[in-house]
Design a protein around this motif. Structure first.
Motif, short mmCIF file in Angstrom:
data_model
loop_
_atom_site.label_atom_id
_atom_site.label_comp_id
_atom_site.label_asym_id
_atom_site.label_seq_id
_atom_site.Cartn_x
_atom_site.Cartn_y
_atom_site.Cartn_z
N TRP A 1 19.42 65.86 23.63
CA TRP A 1 18.79 66.00 22.31
C TRP A 1 17.44 66.71 22.35
CZ3 TRP A 1 22.25 65.42 18.80
CH2 TRP A 1 23.25 64.45 18.92
N LEU B 1 17.24 59.38 20.79
CA LEU B 1 17.51 60.61 20.03
C LEU B 1 16.41 60.81 19.00
CD1 LEU B 1 20.79 61.23 17.91
CD2 LEU B 1 18.73 62.60 17.87
N ASN C 1 31.14 57.40 25.47
CA ASN C 1 30.95 57.73 24.06
C ASN C 1 31.54 59.10 23.78
OD1 ASN C 1 29.29 57.48 21.40
ND2 ASN C 1 28.77 59.50 22.18
N GLU C 2 32.41 59.17 22.79
CA GLU C 2 33.02 60.45 22.40
C GLU C 2 33.44 61.24 23.64
OE1 GLU C 2 30.60 62.47 19.47
OE2 GLU C 2 30.84 60.82 18.04
N HIS D 1 34.60 56.95 15.35
CA HIS D 1 33.33 57.33 14.73
C HIS D 1 33.61 57.96 13.36
CE1 HIS D 1 30.96 57.48 18.78
NE2 HIS D 1 31.43 56.29 18.47
N GLY E 1 25.80 56.64 21.80
CA GLY E 1 25.61 58.02 21.44
C GLY E 1 25.77 59.00 22.62
N THR E 2 25.66 60.24 22.23
CA THR E 2 25.87 61.32 23.19
C THR E 2 24.92 61.22 24.38
OG1 THR E 2 26.54 62.64 21.31
CG2 THR E 2 26.20 63.82 23.36
N GLU F 1 30.24 53.98 15.42
CA GLU F 1 29.32 54.86 14.71
C GLU F 1 29.94 55.10 13.35
OE1 GLU F 1 27.87 58.40 16.69
OE2 GLU F 1 27.80 57.37 18.62
N TRP G 1 26.52 61.85 6.92
CA TRP G 1 25.90 62.98 7.62
C TRP G 1 26.06 64.21 6.76
CZ3 TRP G 1 26.46 63.15 13.62
CH2 TRP G 1 25.69 64.19 14.15
N TYR H 1 31.95 59.56 10.11
CA TYR H 1 30.83 60.09 9.35
C TYR H 1 31.36 60.74 8.08
CZ TYR H 1 27.77 59.42 13.42
OH TYR H 1 27.04 58.88 14.46
N LEU I 1 19.72 59.69 10.63
CA LEU I 1 20.81 59.31 9.69
C LEU I 1 20.60 57.88 9.20
CD1 LEU I 1 23.76 60.55 11.99
CD2 LEU I 1 22.86 61.81 10.04
N PHE J 1 22.93 50.59 15.23
CA PHE J 1 22.95 51.38 16.47
C PHE J 1 21.63 52.15 16.58
CE2 PHE J 1 24.63 55.84 17.67
CZ PHE J 1 24.23 55.74 18.99
N GLU K 1 19.59 55.00 19.31
CA GLU K 1 19.82 55.89 20.46
C GLU K 1 18.53 56.58 20.89
OE1 GLU K 1 22.84 58.85 19.64
OE2 GLU K 1 22.69 59.74 21.64
N ALA L 1 25.23 54.23 12.28
CA ALA L 1 24.48 55.21 13.07
C ALA L 1 23.53 55.97 12.14
CB ALA L 1 25.45 56.18 13.74
N GLN L 2 22.24 55.74 12.36
CA GLN L 2 21.52 54.85 13.23
C GLN L 2 20.42 54.17 12.42
OE1 GLN L 2 20.22 56.95 16.79
NE2 GLN L 2 22.22 57.90 17.09
O1 AHR Z 1 24.62 59.41 15.81
C1 AHR Z 1 24.36 60.72 16.22
C2 AHR Z 1 25.39 61.26 17.21
O2 AHR Z 1 26.61 61.42 16.56
C3 AHR Z 1 25.73 60.41 18.41
O3 AHR Z 1 24.89 60.59 19.47
C4 AHR Z 1 27.09 60.88 18.77
O4 AHR Z 1 27.85 59.90 19.42
C5 AHR Z 1 27.69 61.33 17.46
O5 AHR Z 1 28.32 62.55 17.57
#
Ligand code: AHR
Length: 493
Positions: free
Chosen positions: A98, A30, A173-174, A237, A72-73, A298, A302, A239, A350, A26, A28, A344-345
């Motif tokens: 971001w 970001l 997403n989320e 997702h 992603g966000t 994702e 993290w 993490y 990360l 993935f 993004e 991710a990602q």
């Molecule tokens: O991968 C980083 C962020 O983590 C993504 O943008 C979001 O979807 C998640 O909260």
């Protein structure tokens, strides 16, 4: 010190096909994931399209079959039409999610070129927060239509004659993000909205598959019940993280993620069968075929204390690599319900790959990702382990195992993770259900210690050792070093 373990594999008990899509990635809009990561138009290291050749090569070596984009966000504010046409004319936007500015020099067509060079199927996530269903439908037309309509013609005008045939589309997403993320959405609202999106997108291309947003049990129940005739995947997702100084807490965190997969799988199984016939009559496109699968679109590790935007530039040590291998084992064990997974990602966020202007470095976690993809089989088979437990965990096994066979049923692959920082393990191997043939091959990954790292400060240094050795045909024992990953392979008669 030395521990004991028995691994029993039944090579005849196939539990599920393993989707190759579990080895997805993935990327993004970001931080330095795209700009300064995969793409740098001013770098002498880049190709004519602006993509870093050194980075591309490392991503290619992961052989990832699936690439998710653009968030992603960030999808909450991303409008795909900003990212097409002549680069000089594309609007520069603030990245309101971001930070910083985005000149949109990487957009749909650039992403397609890049994922095409990776041989990865593209997976696009549409804006369900500040975008519209029509905008999402236009995107499907731009990517997949072959007629003379406006967006198909626009793609051709932008230099891309053939449709991209994007199969995987994420609806948001989320979207169930909590208060602190500034987005509150009732699951019933998502269901209503998703129907509009799905309908307009599927009328463009009935062959697309949709990934719906999942979250907690309550949310998932509403989503699954309300959308399952058109929901190919429900997304989770995952993490994992650890408590500072507590190596094994990472594995406890991975185990929690496994519980989430198991409980979501139970929710999927509890669904009443869809009335897909009635559904198709009304909607002019076919409903879902086959069961709903989970998309871990994702997953990653993290930790607090990273650098860069939002602390997302993280240094992963060898313990994290063992965490990645445990995740990949878990995906194989639950292959019946996990249909895809995208890490991710890929770069700088990360990420297994870190860049500066001069170089790209493979972090520790890169190595198990590459090796699993290369060696693990396409069908999951039953295996069990009997071994000691990891201290400071809720009875987690020291040794983590997943087994698979290839399509032809000729090769057995056993993936082992010795998560103990201190104990070598004397592993007894019992293969049932088939006769083995010839010698075993062992691929061993290890590093000097759990906290060993590869960094941009010492780009030439690689702490990860990859040893390949063979064991005689009659081997029933494998001496596995502490904190190592081993992929064992043997022929089957
Ligand atoms: O991968 C980083 C962020 O983590 C993504 O943008 C979001 O979807 C998640 O909260």
């Amino acid at each position: 010190s030395e521990g004991q373990a028995t691994v029993t594999v039944n090579a005849a008990r196939v539990t599920a096909d393993i989707s190759p899509l579990i080895y997805g990635q993935f990327i993004e809009h970001l931080g330095r994931a795209i700009y300064g990561g995969i793409y740098d138009e001013n770098s002498p290291l880049s190709d004519k399209n602006g993509f870093r050749k050194d980075v591309l090569e490392k991503v290619q070596a992961l052989h990832t079959p699936l690439m998710r984009y653009p968030g992603g966000t960030v999808t909450k504010i991303y409008h795909w039409k900003d990212g097409i046409g002549p680069k000089a004319e594309r609007p520069v936007r603030r990245n309101l999610i971001w930070g910083g500015e985005d000149n949109n020099h990487v957009g749909t067509d650039e992403f397609m070129t890049w994922s095409n060079q990776l041989n990865a199927a593209p997976f696009l996530t549409v804006n369900m927060s500040t975008g519209t269903a029509e905008e999402a439908s236009d995107w499907v037309e731009y990517c997949n239509a072959s007629g003379d309509t406006y967006y198909a013609a626009l793609r051709r005008k932008n230099g891309h004659a053939a449709p991209y045939n994007v199969k995987y589309w994420g609806l948001g997403n989320e979207e169930a993000a909590k208060e602190d993320a500034g987005v509150l959405q009732d699951p019933a609202d998502y269901v209503k909205k998703a129907w509009y999106y799905a309908k307009l997108m599927k009328l463009q291309d009935p062959g697309i598959e949709l990934i719906m947003v999942g979250d907690d049990e309550h949310w998932n129940k509403t989503i699954l019940e309300g959308l399952h005739p058109i929901c190919n995947y429900i997304s989770l997702h995952l993490y994992a993280g650890s408590q500072p100084g507590k190596t094994n807490s990472l594995f406890s965190s991975v185990a929690k993620m496994e519980e989430k997969v198991i409980s979501t799988a139970a929710q999927i199984k509890a669904l009443t069968p869809a009335t897909l016939d009635t559904f198709s009559k009304w909607y002019r496109f076919p409903g879902r075929k086959g069961p709903v699968k989970i998309a871990l679109d994702e997953w990653g590790i993290w930790e607090s204390g990273g650098k860069g935007a939002y602390g997302l530039e993280q240094t992963y040590n060898w313990n994290h690599a063992l965490g990645v291998a445990s995740f990949l084992n878990m995906f194989q064990r639950h292959a019946d319900v996990i249909g895809m997974a995208t890490w991710a990602q890929t770069v700088n966020v990360l990420a297994p790959l870190m860049t500066d202007e001069k170089t790209v470095v493979c972090q520790t976690i890169y190595y198990p990702m590459a090796l699993y993809r290369q060696l693990c089989g396409s069908r999951s088979v039953l295996s069990t382990v009997n071994c000691g437990v990891l201290p400071d965990t809720e009875q987690l096994p020291q040794l983590d195992v997943a087994s698979s066979i290839d399509d032809a049923g000729k090769v057995l692959t056993i993936a082992l993770v010795n998560r103990s920082a201190t104990e070598n393990i004397d592993v007894q191997l019992k293969v049932e259900g088939a006769k083995t043939r010839g010698q075993w091959t062992v691929h061993e990954l290890n590093a000097p210690s759990m906290d060993a790292v590869n960094t941009l400060q010492e780009p030439g240094k690689n702490v990860v050792e990859h040893r390949t050795r063979t064991l005689p045909a009659d081997t029933r024992r494998y001496a596995m070093p502490a904190h190592s990953i081993a992929i064992l392979q043997v022929g089957l008669l």
